[in-house]
Write a protein that holds these residues in place. Structure first.
Motif, PDB file in Angstrom:
ATOM      1  N   ASN A 112       0.822  -1.216   0.000  1.00  0.00           N
ATOM      2  CA  ASN A 112       0.000   0.000   0.000  1.00  0.00           C
ATOM      3  C   ASN A 112       0.855   1.265   0.000  1.00  0.00           C
ATOM      4  OD1 ASN A 112      -2.751  -0.868  -0.075  1.00  0.00           O
ATOM      5  ND2 ASN A 112      -2.500  -1.647   1.988  1.00  0.00           N
ATOM      6  N   TYR A 115       2.325   1.702  -3.395  1.00  0.00           N
ATOM      7  CA  TYR A 115       1.278   2.206  -4.282  1.00  0.00           C
ATOM      8  C   TYR A 115       1.126   3.725  -4.127  1.00  0.00           C
ATOM      9  CZ  TYR A 115      -3.388   3.265  -6.077  1.00  0.00           C
ATOM     10  OH  TYR A 115      -4.444   3.839  -6.729  1.00  0.00           O
ATOM     11  N   LEU A 116       1.145   4.209  -2.882  1.00  0.00           N
ATOM     12  CA  LEU A 116       1.031   5.654  -2.622  1.00  0.00           C
ATOM     13  C   LEU A 116       2.183   6.427  -3.254  1.00  0.00           C
ATOM     14  CD1 LEU A 116       0.070   5.971   1.169  1.00  0.00           C
ATOM     15  CD2 LEU A 116      -1.389   6.384  -0.820  1.00  0.00           C
ATOM     16  N   MET A 118       3.894   5.673  -5.846  1.00  0.00           N
ATOM     17  CA  MET A 118       3.702   5.714  -7.298  1.00  0.00           C
ATOM     18  C   MET A 118       2.519   6.627  -7.657  1.00  0.00           C
ATOM     19  SD  MET A 118       6.103   3.612  -8.190  1.00  0.00           S
ATOM     20  CE  MET A 118       5.920   2.712  -9.715  1.00  0.00           C
ATOM     21  N   LYS A 119       1.411   6.474  -6.933  1.00  0.00           N
ATOM     22  CA  LYS A 119       0.188   7.218  -7.231  1.00  0.00           C
ATOM     23  C   LYS A 119       0.413   8.725  -7.130  1.00  0.00           C
ATOM     24  CE  LYS A 119      -4.177   8.091  -5.144  1.00  0.00           C
ATOM     25  NZ  LYS A 119      -4.888   7.923  -3.903  1.00  0.00           N
ATOM     26  N   LEU A 120       1.173   9.136  -6.147  1.00  0.00           N
ATOM     27  CA  LEU A 120       1.420  10.568  -5.936  1.00  0.00           C
ATOM     28  C   LEU A 120       2.620  11.082  -6.740  1.00  0.00           C
ATOM     29  CD1 LEU A 120       0.840  10.598  -2.080  1.00  0.00           C
ATOM     30  CD2 LEU A 120      -0.666  11.597  -3.784  1.00  0.00           C
ATOM     31  N   ASN A 121       3.209  10.196  -7.551  1.00  0.00           N
ATOM     32  CA  ASN A 121       4.397  10.544  -8.353  1.00  0.00           C
ATOM     33  C   ASN A 121       5.602  10.957  -7.511  1.00  0.00           C
ATOM     34  OD1 ASN A 121       3.078  10.037 -10.789  1.00  0.00           O
ATOM     35  ND2 ASN A 121       2.253  12.115 -10.842  1.00  0.00           N
ATOM     36  N   ASN A 123       7.756   8.893  -6.666  1.00  0.00           N
ATOM     37  CA  ASN A 123       8.839   8.139  -7.303  1.00  0.00           C
ATOM     38  C   ASN A 123       9.548   8.981  -8.371  1.00  0.00           C
ATOM     39  OD1 ASN A 123       6.301   7.884  -8.690  1.00  0.00           O
ATOM     40  ND2 ASN A 123       7.211   6.338 -10.008  1.00  0.00           N
ATOM     41  N   SER A 170      -1.815  10.890   3.043  1.00  0.00           N
ATOM     42  CA  SER A 170      -2.232   9.608   2.474  1.00  0.00           C
ATOM     43  C   SER A 170      -1.812   8.439   3.352  1.00  0.00           C
ATOM     44  CB  SER A 170      -1.652   9.431   1.070  1.00  0.00           C
ATOM     45  OG  SER A 170      -2.142  10.434   0.221  1.00  0.00           O
TER      46      SER A 170
END
Length: 181
Positions: A112, A115-116, A118-121, A123, A170
Motif C-alpha cells: 500500500n 502504491y502511494l 507511485m500514485k502521488l508521483n 517516485n 495519504s
C-alpha cells in the motif's frame, strides 16, 4: 521552461492555509567564519488531520533539511515500517530500476505504501532529483510515530512540499482505514 525559485515563506504559508494549519516562521543571522553571517530561515507548519498531528519543519541555511513528525497515541495495531531512498550517486552507479525500498513485516501495508509513492508521483521526484525520502514508522511506549527527514539540497525543494505533505496525509488515510477502526 522557465526555471525560478519559489519563495519558501509564501509557498509554505499558502500550503499551511490550505490545510487549516498553523504557520510559524523564524528568520535570523548567526556569525559565520571571518565576520560573515549565515542566514537561517525556519518554517514550521502544524497540520491537524484525522486526529493526527503533522509537524513540519523546513530549515534553510542551518542544516538545510526538512523534518515531518506524526504522532498517534494509544495505538499498537499500526505496523512499523521504513522507507529508504538510494542516494543520488548510487542511483547513477547502480542503474537500479527502483530508487527506493520499503521494509515492513506487514506485506500488504508495504504494498500500500509503494502504491502511494507511485500514485502521488513521489517516485518521479526521487528518480529525477536528489530528493531522498527517509521515513520511519515506529511503536514506542503506547505511541506510534512517523518521522521523515530529508535534505533540502535538491531542485524544486519548495515546489515539492505540498506533494510530501499529501504523501503523509495519504499515509494517515491508509493507517486510519486499515488499523484505527
Amino acid at each position: 521552461t522557465v526555471s525560478y525559485n519559489m519563495n519558501p515563506e509564501t509557498e509554505l504559508k499558502r500550503i499551511c492555509e490550505n490545510y487549516n494549519g498553523v504557520f510559524e516562521y523564524e528568520d535570523y543571522k548567526v556569525g559565520g567564519e571571518i565576520g560573515s553571517f549565515v542566514h537561517i530561515s525556519k518554517y514550521r507548519l502544524k497540520i491537524f488531520y484525522k486526529n493526527f498531528d503533522i509537524d513540519v519543519l523546513y530549515d534553510f541555511g542551518n542544516s538545510d533539511t526538512a523534518e515531518f513528525k506524526i504522532n498517534k497515541l494509544n495505538n499498537n495495531k499500526i505496523p512499523e515500517f521504513e522507507i529508504k531512498t538510494i542516494d543520488h550517486l548510487s542511483k547513477l552507479i547502480l542503474f537500479k530500476k527502483r530508487n527506493w525500498n520499503i521494509k515492513s513485516s506487514d506485506i500488504l501495508f508495504k504494498e500500500n505504501i509503494a502504491y502511494l509513492i507511485m500514485k502521488l508521483n513521489l517516485n518521479e521526484l526521487i528518480e529525477n532529483t536528489a530528493f531522498e525520502l527517509n521515513t520511519l514508522g515506529k511503536q514506542k511506549n503506547e505511541k506510534y510515530s512517523i518521522r521523515t527527514v530529508f535534505s533540502l539540497k535538491y531542485e524544486k525543494n519548495i515546489e515539492s512540499a505540498e506533494l510530501i505533505i499529501n504523501f503523509h496525509r495519504s499515509l494517515i488515510d491508509l493507517i486510519t482505514t486499515k488499523y484505527c477502526s
